[in-house]
Design an enzyme around this catalytic site. Structure first.
Site, mmCIF file in Angstrom:
data_model
loop_
_atom_site.group_PDB
_atom_site.id
_atom_site.type_symbol
_atom_site.label_atom_id
_atom_site.label_comp_id
_atom_site.label_asym_id
_atom_site.label_seq_id
_atom_site.Cartn_x
_atom_site.Cartn_y
_atom_site.Cartn_z
ATOM 1 C CG HIS A 237 -1.711 -1.297 1.599
ATOM 2 N ND1 HIS A 237 -2.508 -1.167 2.323
ATOM 3 C CD2 HIS A 237 -2.463 -2.543 0.640
ATOM 4 C CE1 HIS A 237 -2.997 -2.492 2.034
ATOM 5 N NE2 HIS A 237 -2.562 -3.185 0.819
ATOM 6 C CG HIS A 392 -7.895 -3.621 -2.053
ATOM 7 N ND1 HIS A 392 -7.256 -2.668 -0.791
ATOM 8 C CD2 HIS A 392 -6.337 -4.722 -0.947
ATOM 9 C CE1 HIS A 392 -5.897 -3.161 0.210
ATOM 10 N NE2 HIS A 392 -5.627 -4.217 0.433
ATOM 11 C CG ASP A 396 -3.424 -5.527 -2.377
ATOM 12 O OD1 ASP A 396 -3.019 -4.732 -1.784
ATOM 13 O OD2 ASP A 396 -3.547 -6.852 -2.588
ATOM 14 C CG HIS A 419 0.693 -9.458 -2.545
ATOM 15 N ND1 HIS A 419 0.724 -8.541 -2.700
ATOM 16 C CD2 HIS A 419 -0.345 -9.456 -1.318
ATOM 17 C CE1 HIS A 419 -0.639 -7.866 -1.843
ATOM 18 N NE2 HIS A 419 -0.617 -8.090 -1.042
#
Length: 434
Positions: A237, A392, A396, A419
C-alpha cells in the site's frame, strides 16, 4: 570550509566522527553536553549537527528544538544507542533531518550527511526563488478542466520522454499499527538525492533494504521484503502511494512492518501531499512493455500487454455474498488514483481468521482497518464505494509493480490473483525488459 558540530557524551564517538568528517573536508566542532552544545552552536552557527539523544545538562530533543528555533534550515542528524521508533519519530517531528542508531556505520553517517547537504541546497534554492515568484491567478472551473485534459494528453505521450525523478520536499512521520504483527509501528520519511531509489532502513538494526523485486522474501497475504534475516512486511500500500505520485527517491525508516493505517493507501497519499513532492533534475526511463507477458496458476491469471499508458483491470469471483466483480483503472494523475483506488481497503473472510491466527498473521486487524466478510455480507463497516474489493486488488498490483523501481507502461489484466502472481509477472518482464 563547512562546519559540522558533534554533540555526544561518548569520547570514542566524538573522536571517530571527527576523524571521518575531517577526512571528508569538514571543519569539526565537538561538545560533550547539551548546554555547551547550544553555546557552541549559537556562537559558530554550523549548518550541520550530529546530536545524541541522551545528553547531560540538556537532552538532545530540547537542544534540537533550540537549534531549529534559531536556525530553521540547519540539518540536524540525531544519533542514539537506545533509540526506538517513537524516539526517532519524535526527533523528526521536532525538525531532525535523520536519525541514526549506534553503533554508527561509516556508510550510514556519510550517506545521511550527503542527503542532508542535498536537502539544504533545495531549501536555499526555494528561498532564492520566493522573492520573484508571482502568485498564480485563480483558474475558472473551465480552465482547470482544460488544464487537466492537457495533462492527460501529455501523460499518454510520456513513453517518448524521460520522466523526471522525484522525492519529497521535507521529512515527515506517520504512526500506526502493523496489520499482521499487531505491533505499534511507524514511518520516518526523508528526502533523498537522485538515483537513490526507495530504500527502507530498519530500526533498530540499521539494515537498508531497497524496495526492489529481488528483495521480496514472502508474498502470501502481503508483500514482505527482507535482507540478512531482517524482514519488513506489508509494503504494497505504501509503494502504491509512491507510485501514485511518481516518487522515485526516498529514505524510509521503519520497524518491521509498514503500518496498516485504515487498510488502504489513503493516509499515505495524504502524508505525501502534506510533505510536498520535489521534482528533480535527473530523469528516469520508464519500462515500455513491447509484447505480452502472462502468468497462469490454476484459476489465477495475470498478464500485461503493450499500451500507451498504464491500465489495470481486475476480475474476482468469490462465492456469495461477494460474487463476481470487475473494475478497470487507468492511471493519469495522483488525483484520479486518490479518488478511485487509494481509499479501497484490505478485506478478508471470517472463515479464514482462524487460519491467519495459526500463521501468526492478522494480529493488527481492527474494526476500522479491515473489511471483514461473513456468510451474510460485510460484518464491520460500510463499503466506501462500489466494487471496493476489486479496486483494492488493483491497489495491491499498483504497489507491487513499483518494485521494478521505475514507471511502467502497459495494460494489465488479472483474475483472482494475489501478491505471488504479481511478483511472478514482474520476473517475466525483467527477463528482457530491464
Amino acid at each position: 570550509m563547512e562546519k559540522v558540530l558533534i554533540v555526544d557524551d561518548e569520547e570514542n564517538i566524538l573522536k571517530a566522527l571527527s576523524v571521518i568528517l575531517k577526512e571528508e573536508g569538514f571543519s569539526v566542532l565537538t561538545e560533550k553536553n547539551g548546554k555547551k552544545g547550544l553555546e557552541t552552536f549559537l556562537k559558530e552557527k554550523p549548518n550541520f549537527i550530529f546530536l545524541d539523544v541522551w545528553l547531560p545538562e540538556m537532552d538532545g530533543l530540547e537542544l534540537l528544538e533550540n537549534i531549529k528555533r534559531e536556525k530553521p534550515d540547519a540539518i540536524v542528524i540525531m544519533i542514539s544507542g537506545h533509540g526506538t521508533i517513537s524516539t526517532a519519530m519524535e526527533s523528526v517531528k521536532k525538525g531532525a533531518f535523520d536519525f541514526i542508531e549506534k553503533p554508527l556505520s561509516l556508510e550510514r553517517v556519510l550517506n545521511s550527511l550527503k542527503n542532508g547537504i542535498e536537502y539544504r541546497k533545495l531549501l536555499l534554492e526555494r528561498k532564492e526563488l520566493l522573492p520573484i515568484m508571482v502568485p498564480p491567478k485563480k483558474e475558472s472551473l473551465k480552465q482547470k478542466e482544460e488544464k487537466r485534459q492537457e495533462e492527460v494528453k501529455s501523460s499518454l505521450k510520456l513513453k517518448d520522454k524521460i520522466l523526471k525523478q522525484k522525492t519529497i520536499k521535507k521529512s515527515t512521520v506517520l504512526y500506526g499499527v502493523g496489520l499482521h504483527s499487531g505491533l505499534k509501528t511507524g514511518l520516518i520519511l526523508n528526502p533523498a538525492p537522485p538515483n537513490t531509489g526507495i530504500r527502507l532502513l530498519t530500526i533498530p538494526q540499521n539494515i537498508e533494504i531497497p524496495a526492489r523485486l529481488e528483495n521480496v522474501v514472502k508474498s502470501g497475504y502481503a508483500t514482505c521484503l527482507g535482507k540478512d534475516g531482517v524482514l519488513i512486511s506489508t509494503v504494497e500500500h505504501f509503494l502504491a502511494s509512491c507510485h501514485c505520485f511518481g516518487i522515485t527517491n526516498l529514505i524510509v525508516k521503519v520497524h518491521s512492518e509498514i503500518p496498516v493505517m485504515d487498510g488502504s493507501a489513503l493516509e499515505f497519499c495524504k502524508v505525501f501531499e502534506e510533505a510536498g513532492i520535489e521534482e528533480q533534475e535527473e530523469g528516469i526511463e520508464p519500462i515500455i512493455i513491447k509484447k505480452t507477458y502472462s502468468v497462469v496458476k490454476g484459476k489465477e491469471k495475470i498478464s500485461i500487454k503493450p499500451y500507451d499508458g498504464l491500465k489495470i483491470t481486475y476480475h474476482l469471483d468469490y462465492p456469495p455474498p461477494v460474487g463476481k466483480e470487475s473494475f478497470t483503472y487507468e492511471h493519469k494523475n495522483p488525483e484520479k488514483f486518490i479518488e478511485e483506488i487509494a481509499p479501497a481497503r484490505t478485506f478478508g473472510f471470517m472463515k479464514d481468521i482462524g487460519e491467519l491466527e495459526k500463521m501468526g498473521l492478522g494480529s493488527g486487524g481492527r474494526l476500522n482497518n479491515f473489511i471483514l466478510i461473513g456468510e451474510e455480507g460485510v460484518l464491520n463497516t460500510t463499503l466506501r464505494f462500489e466494487k471496493e474489493f476489486s479496486r483494492h486488488k488493483i491497489l495491491d498490483i499498483f504497489g507491487d509493480i513499483y518494485l521494478l523501481g521505475r514507471p511502467i507502461f502497459g495494460e494489465i489484466e488479472a483474475f483472482m490473483t494475489g501478491h505471488s502472481d504479481n511478483h511472478n509477472l514482474l520476473r517475466e518482464i525483467i527477463k528482457d525488459a530491464l
